[in-house]
Write an enzyme that holds these catalytic residues in place. Structure first.
Site, mmCIF file in Angstrom:
data_model
loop_
_atom_site.group_PDB
_atom_site.id
_atom_site.type_symbol
_atom_site.label_atom_id
_atom_site.label_comp_id
_atom_site.label_asym_id
_atom_site.label_seq_id
_atom_site.Cartn_x
_atom_site.Cartn_y
_atom_site.Cartn_z
ATOM 1 N N LYS A 201 0.830 -1.214 0.000
ATOM 2 C CA LYS A 201 0.000 0.000 0.000
ATOM 3 C C LYS A 201 0.866 1.266 0.000
ATOM 4 C CE LYS A 201 -3.800 -2.268 -0.453
ATOM 5 N NZ LYS A 201 -4.498 -3.056 0.522
HETATM 6 C C1 LIG Z 1 -5.584 -4.103 0.766
HETATM 7 C C2 LIG Z 1 -7.036 -3.873 0.782
HETATM 8 C C3 LIG Z 1 -7.843 -4.175 1.898
HETATM 9 C C4 LIG Z 1 -7.347 -4.939 3.065
HETATM 10 O O1 LIG Z 1 -6.266 -4.377 3.696
HETATM 11 P P1 LIG Z 1 -5.475 -5.245 4.775
HETATM 12 O O2 LIG Z 1 -4.699 -4.200 5.529
HETATM 13 O O3 LIG Z 1 -4.618 -6.196 4.024
HETATM 14 O O4 LIG Z 1 -6.485 -5.924 5.626
HETATM 15 C C5 LIG Z 1 -9.167 -3.814 1.879
HETATM 16 N N1 LIG Z 1 -9.708 -3.220 0.803
HETATM 17 C C6 LIG Z 1 -8.989 -2.939 -0.290
HETATM 18 C C7 LIG Z 1 -9.666 -2.259 -1.443
HETATM 19 C C8 LIG Z 1 -7.644 -3.274 -0.349
HETATM 20 O O5 LIG Z 1 -6.932 -3.032 -1.461
#
Ligand SMILES: *Cc1c(COP(=O)(O)O)cnc(C)c1O
Length: 394
Positions: free
Chosen positions: A191
């Site tokens: 991210k």
């Molecule tokens: C990565 C992601 C999540 C989940 O995030 P985590 O921190 O891995 O639980 C939820 N929604 C979207 C759209 C994502 O890309």
């Protein structure tokens, strides 16, 4: 001579993060404690809460999925309720409603923005609908003014899945400070900033914040650090609900403290890559990603391209060709209506989601991350130009 493989994503961890983690490891306090507290305060301040302003609550958790679950739980979503979200997302957005026994109504996207289509949302509302879960796809703000207006008119809660949206603005305001009930950010490895695994639940709702803090740690009314730092002997706590194990460690928070300082510079670096792609790919049979409204900022977590009519090869062949040249790509997303669980649970058909399904069949996400060098970006552009230019014109 072949070039080294260019991965689809890489985290950008510097000496500052390493020093902060080492400091934590040497401190004797490795789980949720002083650094997680500081990370929460600094995250809230980043979003524009003043230091010492308690009105924008930031609650650190061990994933965005955990944060979404806590937000829906704290808003009272449960069996018999429905939540509406986009089919064009990662399964985490929707699965949290199922944890609580609520049902999910998936709706189609606006083909221009790839974000939740407000008119499809309005059409999907039933007497059981309790909440909307917009996703800021790729880091482009969803149409929050329209969605918040629908929510107000129908008495619905709004929880933003902002996993891609740090730092994104919507009508000049940072996502996280809009008029929704809660916003959840992700610090997963790929991210826009990372703590390895982690997330942040942000809300102005004091009751929701209080509930989420309790439910993030077993439903206990005091955490270990509270008890450790209390002035009187403080082994005592009470369990007030069957909570979860969703707290963020200080080791992860240490990473977050240093990543947060760089998050605007990271955005600028990704935006420069997006601009280079837009310019370098001009004239090819493809759609470059939608731009934010004028004056707004795109977080550029993703750079999703769509192949247009007239492209000489299909999406799968293009990804294979790029891979053969050492370039990693991905697809965001295989829409939820195509996954067996969601398809079978709600008897979904691709024809019911024509825009998402069409996008899916033509989409690929290019690498876009701060450790890419200008030569890497150029290499991706040249590989695409070679693959997509009309025969004989390359
Ligand atoms: C990565 C992601 C999540 C989940 O995030 P985590 O921190 O891995 O639980 C939820 N929604 C979207 C759209 C994502 O890309």
């Amino acid at each position: 001579m072949s070039l080294p493989f260019l991965p689809f994503a890489l985290p950008d961890i510097g000496d500052e993060e390493i020093a902060e983690v080492v400091d934590t490891l040497k401190s004797g306090w490795v789980t949720t404690g002083p650094k997680a507290q500081r990370f929460e305060a600094e995250f809230s301040a980043f979003l524009g809460g003043r230091v010492g302003d308690n009105s924008l609550h930031a609650i650190a958790v061990n994933s965005a999925t955990a944060g979404l679950h806590l937000a829906l739980e704290g808003l009272g979503i449960g069996p018999g309720d429905e939540v509406i979200t986009t089919t064009h997302t990662f399964t985490a957005t929707a699965e949290v409603a199922r944890y609580l026994g609520a049902d999910v109504r998936l709706v189609d996207i606006d083909p221009a923005t790839l974000n939740l289509d407000p008119s499809a949302v309005e059409a999907a509302i039933t007497p059981r609908t309790k909440a909307l879960l917009p996703v800021h796809y790729g880091g482009l703000a969803a149409d929050m003014p329209a969605l918040l207006d629908i929510a107000r008119r129908h008495g619905l809660k709004v929880v933003e899945d902002a996993a891609h949206a740090l730092p994104t603005t919507c009508a000049g305001r940072l996502v996280g400070t809009l008029d929704s009930d809660a916003t959840v950010f992700s610090f997963y490895a790929n991210k826009t900033m990372t703590t390895g695994e982690g997330g942040m639940l942000v809300t102005r709702d004091a009751a929701l914040a209080k509930r989420a803090r309790v439910m993030r740690l077993h439903g206990m009314n005091r955490d270990a650090f509270d008890r450790y730092t209390a002035k009187v002997p403080s082994w005592y706590y009470e369990v007030v609900a069957p909570g979860f194990k969703y707290n963020l460690t200080d080791i992860a928070a240490a990473l977050g403290l240093q990543q947060l300082k760089k998050v605007q510079a990271f955005q600028q670096a990704r935006q420069r890559i997006a601009e280079a792609y837009d310019a370098g790919l001009a004239g090819l049979p493809l759609l470059t990603p939608p731009r934010p409204r004028s004056g707004d900022q795109h977080a550029w977590h993703l750079y999703p391209l769509r192949l247009a009519a007239g492209a000489p090869l299909d999406r799968d062949a293009l990804i294979e060709r790029l891979f053969a040249q050492g370039i990693g790509c991905s697809v965001h997303y295989i829409p939820l209506h195509r996954h067996p669980y969601w398809r079978e649970r709600y008897q979904l058909r691709a024809e019911d989601f024509p825009h998402s399904d069409h996008a899916y069949r033509h989409l690929l996400s290019l690498p876009i991350y701060t450790r890419m060098q200008p030569a890497d970006v150029q290499r991706v552009i040249e590989a695409l130009r070679a693959a997509l230019a009309p025969a004989g014109a390359a």
